[in-house]
Design an enzyme around this catalytic site. Sequence first.
Site, PDB file in Angstrom:
ATOM      1  N   PRO A  92      -3.914  -4.188  -0.105  1.00 51.96           N
ATOM      2  CG  PRO A  92      -3.879  -6.508   0.168  1.00 51.96           C
ATOM      3  CD  PRO A  92      -3.714  -5.227   0.910  1.00 51.96           C
ATOM      4  CD  GLU A 119      -6.527 -12.359   6.457  1.00 53.89           C
ATOM      5  OE1 GLU A 119      -7.065 -12.081   5.379  1.00 53.89           O
ATOM      6  OE2 GLU A 119      -5.481 -13.031   6.552  1.00 53.89           O
ATOM      7  NE  ARG A 161      12.328  10.402  -7.456  1.00 55.39           N
ATOM      8  CZ  ARG A 161      11.804  10.732  -8.630  1.00 55.39           C
ATOM      9  NH1 ARG A 161      10.483  10.794  -8.781  1.00 55.39           N
ATOM     10  NH2 ARG A 161      12.565  11.007  -9.659  1.00 55.39           N
ATOM     11  CG  ASP A 176      10.210  11.366 -12.466  1.00 55.18           C
ATOM     12  OD1 ASP A 176      11.433  11.402 -12.650  1.00 55.18           O
ATOM     13  OD2 ASP A 176       9.664  11.699 -11.403  1.00 55.18           O
TER      14      ASP A 176
HETATM   15  N1  ADE Z   1      -0.525  -4.627   2.261  1.00 57.91           N
HETATM   16  C1  ADE Z   1      -0.415  -5.897   1.816  1.00 57.91           C
HETATM   17  N2  ADE Z   1      -0.229  -5.938   0.496  1.00 57.91           N
HETATM   18  C2  ADE Z   1      -0.234  -4.635   0.062  1.00 57.91           C
HETATM   19  C3  ADE Z   1      -0.095  -4.015  -1.204  1.00 57.91           C
HETATM   20  N3  ADE Z   1       0.071  -4.720  -2.321  1.00 57.91           N
HETATM   21  N4  ADE Z   1      -0.145  -2.682  -1.265  1.00 57.91           N
HETATM   22  C4  ADE Z   1      -0.341  -1.956  -0.140  1.00 57.91           C
HETATM   23  N5  ADE Z   1      -0.468  -2.484   1.072  1.00 57.91           N
HETATM   24  C5  ADE Z   1      -0.425  -3.814   1.193  1.00 57.91           C
END
Ligand code: ADE
Length: 277
Positions: A92, A119, A161, A176
């Site tokens: 994230p 984590e 793709r 796209d």
């Molecule tokens: N792992 C946990 N959340 C994630 C996200 N939003 N994008 C990529 N990997 C992740």
Amino acid sequence: MRLDVVTIFPEYLEPLNVSLVGKARVRGQLNVHVHDLRAWTYDRHNTVDDTPYGGGPGMVMKTDPWGDALDSVLADGYETGSHTPVLVVPTPSGRPFTQELAVELSERPWLIFTPARYEGIDRRVIDEYATRMPVYEVSIGDYVLAGGEAAVLVVTEAVARLLPGVLGNAESHRDDSFAPGAMANLLEGPVYTKPPEWRGRGIPDVLLSGHHGKIARWRRDQALMRTTLHRPDLIERCDPKAFDKKDREMLSILGWAPDPEGEPHSRFWRRPEGVEE
Ligand code: ADE
């Protein structure tokens, strides 16, 4: 293209056997290897995590299993003729995964994914492999998943793709919504198919008119409506040269106008309430 995924949940990657990606594998366009990270643990409990230095909640994935796994994946790949790998680390805290990045990754011959649980992975692992190959830390959106496996599926599908011969129609991704280099990245509008009437609902007349020019205009207007509604940021980001006279008329009806401060080629912004053209 070769793909390697190292994970503690190999079964999570089963969808890579299905649909577009599955077919690309069968056809030999994608060579996928899923590895169980625990194969590179040597204790009784197959430990892959430990408590974080500095304290705090959760657990951190340990260096050794990842280091040994990646060394062995790299050795196998090189032995079987793969070259110039890139490491794709779903997190994230990565850079946003976009269509542009999907195109960039689709041009690489070998992607190695390291989806983490807990984590995340001890930083030294990423720093170590970054000295040997390009590393892309990518986020698929502003939310936190329980692990990176779902992100691997997302990235793989978006990349696969784009590979030559994977989609039937070579033209199909030129249009796209997020194709890089497009003059305007607009969301696509609604689509319809037979029957012509369903539960009292018909098809917009223009689509039955056979008038290609009018159909194209209608589709463009629908795209503008949808984009202003769901993704006003895309309109603001558009090069105003991307908008023709009819686009401008539609945008005006939708309450958008060129920024008066930024003439002559200024971007569009939403007119404040009550302000007329
Ligand atoms: N792992 C946990 N959340 C994630 C996200 N939003 N994008 C990529 N990997 C992740």
